[in-house]
Scaffold this active site. Structure first.
Site, short mmCIF file in Angstrom:
data_model
loop_
_atom_site.label_atom_id
_atom_site.label_comp_id
_atom_site.label_asym_id
_atom_site.label_seq_id
_atom_site.Cartn_x
_atom_site.Cartn_y
_atom_site.Cartn_z
CB SER A 406 5.06 -0.01 -7.59
OG SER A 406 6.39 0.33 -7.45
CG HIS A 427 2.24 -2.47 -5.04
ND1 HIS A 427 1.43 -1.63 -5.76
CD2 HIS A 427 3.32 -1.74 -4.67
CE1 HIS A 427 2.00 -0.44 -5.82
NE2 HIS A 427 3.14 -0.48 -5.17
CD GLU A 439 -2.33 -2.22 -6.51
OE1 GLU A 439 -3.18 -1.91 -7.35
OE2 GLU A 439 -1.13 -1.96 -6.65
CG ASN A 477 1.60 2.80 -8.71
OD1 ASN A 477 1.07 3.70 -8.05
ND2 ASN A 477 2.67 2.15 -8.28
#
Ligand code: HSC
Length: 696
Positions: A406, A427, A439, A477
């Site tokens: 991540s 991800h 992702e 993130n």
């Protein structure tokens, strides 16, 4: 007549066949064609009935959404539906595929409705921030009663033909060719001496407690208003003559058309479809993937394996020991049991997945034949490098090696293999078999067909796939880390986690950031903070209260305590009384005198941090377009869909006032609040983020 409608005749029946691919949206040309077709049928000697039928995938997908926001063009849909219903000829709709929104409203304007068993109907206008505006709120309750009608229009869900038949929406469900079925049904009705049967002439349904229903639906929508307004329109269908009810519906439709929520939701509708559309992948063939491996069977690995198994892939799941393998199997079985219970798979499929498609293994040497591997081990660069070295050793040439990291650098991971062109990030978000976002992280050396395979896999797994470049945290993130820091800083300045959660939940988030942190596990953020401190990237005013919670063993819901105390169950959030004293100790250590924050101020700051970082992410090319960020936040981070995404929200509130806010916050913390160059540029050029979306 418009070329979108073909006119033909069979005996006494005129057939209007709709040809507007891909989904027969009711564009101006289609409306005009239907209106002309009705005129022609009524003037055609010997015609006693009209059949309306769609060609291709659907009866009608609804009003043409691309026309919304532009000046309306006649014939307007409500007038067309009234015109069809008022025909002296008997009018039949034969439905297949979807009949949605205005499409179902056209069918409700017809006198009789037949459908094939696979047909689906619905009034999904609430998902566009609207309500049915072509008589749906007035006609549907006359067929179904108020409660079932409101359920259909406030949820917007698609209803299968049998259920629609049981509700009184469809008269006959019959297998076969929609056109042949429609002709036979119309002929039968004529033979039986049936005549026009307008729904508008049917008696209105019984009333309910309208105010209570309005309040309950408004509360359920977390701030979304259109479902609640369906109640008022249906109320008009009961309390007013039909024509007056239609006027009330149209007024509410126009009012909703003017709202930011309508803009946000239509942006979400089109962006959801555009996000996986990458010009760089046009003509690039993905590699074939039938058999994958997942490395690591923790919550994330088991979720990824479940998603793959549910999509029909074979999965080897690799764990360190037979015991860990059995624990992973248990997690997957739990996930699959849920899927079986919800009817996503049959008992036979469930059995086949567990006995044939899933294999738990403990040796890398068993992975020689897999087409793609997803590593989901502990978030540590050295551990990941060891895994990739093993994969590089055993996997066949052409196998794709993906990491579910991540935050970590995909280029660095790829560089440890002899095949960096075959490496990318995939991800997933936890729980991976439920959350829609994926992702697809493209490294410097990732080959185009490898990226294309990532997107193809995302599609197969029913995910919304977003292309992300390599940086710490990728799109989602990275932005999360910034707005969480803004929240932590507000706490040091005087807000409480509970004020912040309440403010953001009022804004429309399903859960505030501290409740989310408790759900995800506070140990994740703890590990990230420790890493950032070690790398010299701690905020100037570094809060430690969250670390103290973790040091005391409180990781959120999984340990029963975090920002909240969950003694009474996961949904019973009670503020943990230990938290505020920990925060006060931080403030005292840093010499901060706390001040009050109201909800509006909290939301503005939080959103300003989110938008500023998002603009940096787009400006640096980590996200391709603003809409890629919007879809990431919508599908992975609980951002309210009716606001369209952070950058759509920014466009709506105005970029200049937002930039001014950011500059004013920068006075106290210039590093953290440095304005994004892209945001400054858009303001200087008087442009919006959506202008960039349009450039593609
Ligand atoms: C409505 O009907 C309002 C009315 O109640 C009242 C109007 C009154 C006005 C009064 C004025 C005075 N329009 O999703 P896919 C495109 S509101 C235009 O990939 P699938 C879509 O963008 C409408 N385009 O396929 C895509 O284009 P691309 C209520 C539409 O098989 C392509 O079709 N109806 C469109 O996965 C394929 O779509 C809805 O909300 C539309 N209505 O799903 C239904 N619908 O290829 C919305 C689709 O260029 N649509 N397109 O990317 C859907 O839910 C799904 O698209 C389907 C197909 C289930 C239809």
């Amino acid at each position: 007549m418009s070329d979108k409608i073909a006119y033909s005749r069979q005996g006494d029946i005129a057939i209007l066949t709709v040809r507007n691919p891909p989904v027969n949206a009711l564009s101006q040309a289609v409306r005009q064609g239907l209106s002309d077709g009705m005129d022609r049928a009524e003037a055609d000697a010997g015609v006693r009935a009209v059949l309306i039928v769609g060609e291709g995938r659907a009866f009608f997908a609804g009003a043409d959404i691309t026309e919304f926001g532009k000046p309306p063009l006649a014939p307007h849909l409500p007038d067309l539906v009234n015109r069809i219903e008022a025909s002296p000829l008997l009018v039949v709709a034969s439905m297949h595929g979807v009949s949605l929104g205005g499409g179902l409203e056209v069918a409700l304007g017809c006198h009789y409705r037949i459908a094939v068993p696979s047909a689906k109907v619905g009034l999904p206008e609430v998902h566009l921030g609207l309500l049915p505006g072509a008589g749906g709120t007035q006609r549907l309750p006359r067929l179904t009663g108020v409660e079932a009608g409101l359920d259909v229009m406030t949820t917007g869900r698609h209803i299968g033909a049998d259920k629609a038949h049981a509700l009184g929406i469809i008269d006959v469900v019959q297998d076969g060719d929609p056109k042949d079925n429609g002709i036979a049904y119309a002929q039968r009705l004529l033979d039986e001496g049936a005549g026009p049967r307008p729904v508008s002439a049917m008696p209105p349904p019984d009333p309910i407690d309208w105010d209570a229903a309005f309040d309950a639906i408004l509360a359920k929508g977390r701030g979304q208003i259109s479902p609640a307004w369906c109640v008022r329109a249906v109320q008009a269908s009961v309390e007013k003559p039909f024509a007056e009810g239609l006027k009330a519906e149209r007024q509410i439709f126009y009012d909703l058309m003017q709202t930011d929520q309508r803009q946000g939701m239509i942006h979400a509708f089109f962006s959801e479809r555009a996000v996986s559309n990458l010009p760089e992948l046009k003509g690039v063939e993905p590699r074939a993937v039938h058999h994958i491996a997942v490395i690591g069977g923790g919550t994330m690995g088991a979720g990824i394996a479940t998603a793959a198994l549910l999509s029909g892939l074979r999965v080897h799941l690799l764990e360190m020991s037979p015991e860990a393998g059995e624990a992973a199997r248990g997690r997957i079985e739990g996930n699959l049991a849920g899927a079986l219970k919800r009817g996503k798979i049959t008992a036979d499929q469930h059995e086949a997945i567990l006995t044939q498609a899933l294999q738990i293994v403990t040796s890398y040497d068993t992975l020689a034949e897999v087409d793609l591997v997803i590593e989901a081990v502990f978030e540590d660069m050295d551990v990941k490098k060891q895994v990739f070295a093993e994969l590089d050793r055993v996997c066949k040439p052409g196998a794709i090696l993906a990491s579910n990291t991540s935050y970590l650098d995909i280029n660095e991971i790829a560089a440890t293999t002899s095949r960096p062109a075959d490496v990318l990030g995939l991800h997933f978000f936890s729980p991976a078999h439920v959350m829609k976002l994926l992702e697809v992280v493209v490294g410097d050396k990732t080959a185009p067909e490898v990226t294309a395979t990532g997107f193809a896999l995302g599609k197969r797994l029913n995910k919304i796939s977003v292309r992300a470049g390599v940086c710490d945290g990728f799109i989602g993130n990275r932005i999360l880390a910034t707005y969480r820091t803004a929240a932590d800083q507000m706490i040091l300045d005087g807000a409480s986690p509970y004020d912040i959660d309440a403010a953001l939940e009022e804004f429309g988030f399903a859960m505030g950031p501290f409740a989310v942190a408790d759900l995800a596990g506070l140990d994740i953020g703890w590990a990230v903070r420790k890493r950032k401190r070690a790398e010299g990237h701690a905020p100037t005013r570094d809060a430690t209260y969250a670390d103290k919670l973790c040091e005391d063993g409180h990781f959120g819901q999984k340990t029963g305590k975090g920002y909240y105390d969950y003694a009474a169950g996961p949904k019973a959030r009670v503020p943990n009384p230990d938290v505020l004293p920990m925060i006060e100790a931080d403030r005292a250590r840093l010499g901060i005198t706390p001040r009050d924050f109201n909800h509006e101020e909290i939301t503005r700051r939080y959103m300003a941090a989110m938008v500023n970082e998002a603009a940096k992410v787009v400006g640096e090319g980590i996200a391709r377009r603003p809409l890629d960020v919007d879809m990431t936040l919508l599908f992975g981070y609980g951002f309210p869909r009716y606001r369209g995404g952070p950058l759509k929200w920014a466009d709506i509130v105005g970029l200049e006032p937002l930039l001014n806010d950011i500059k004013s916050y920068a006075a106290a913390d210039p590093d953290f609040w440095a304005p994004a160059p892209l945001l400054e540029q858009l303001v200087a050029e008087n442009k919006t983020f959506d202008d960039l979306n349009k450039k593609g």
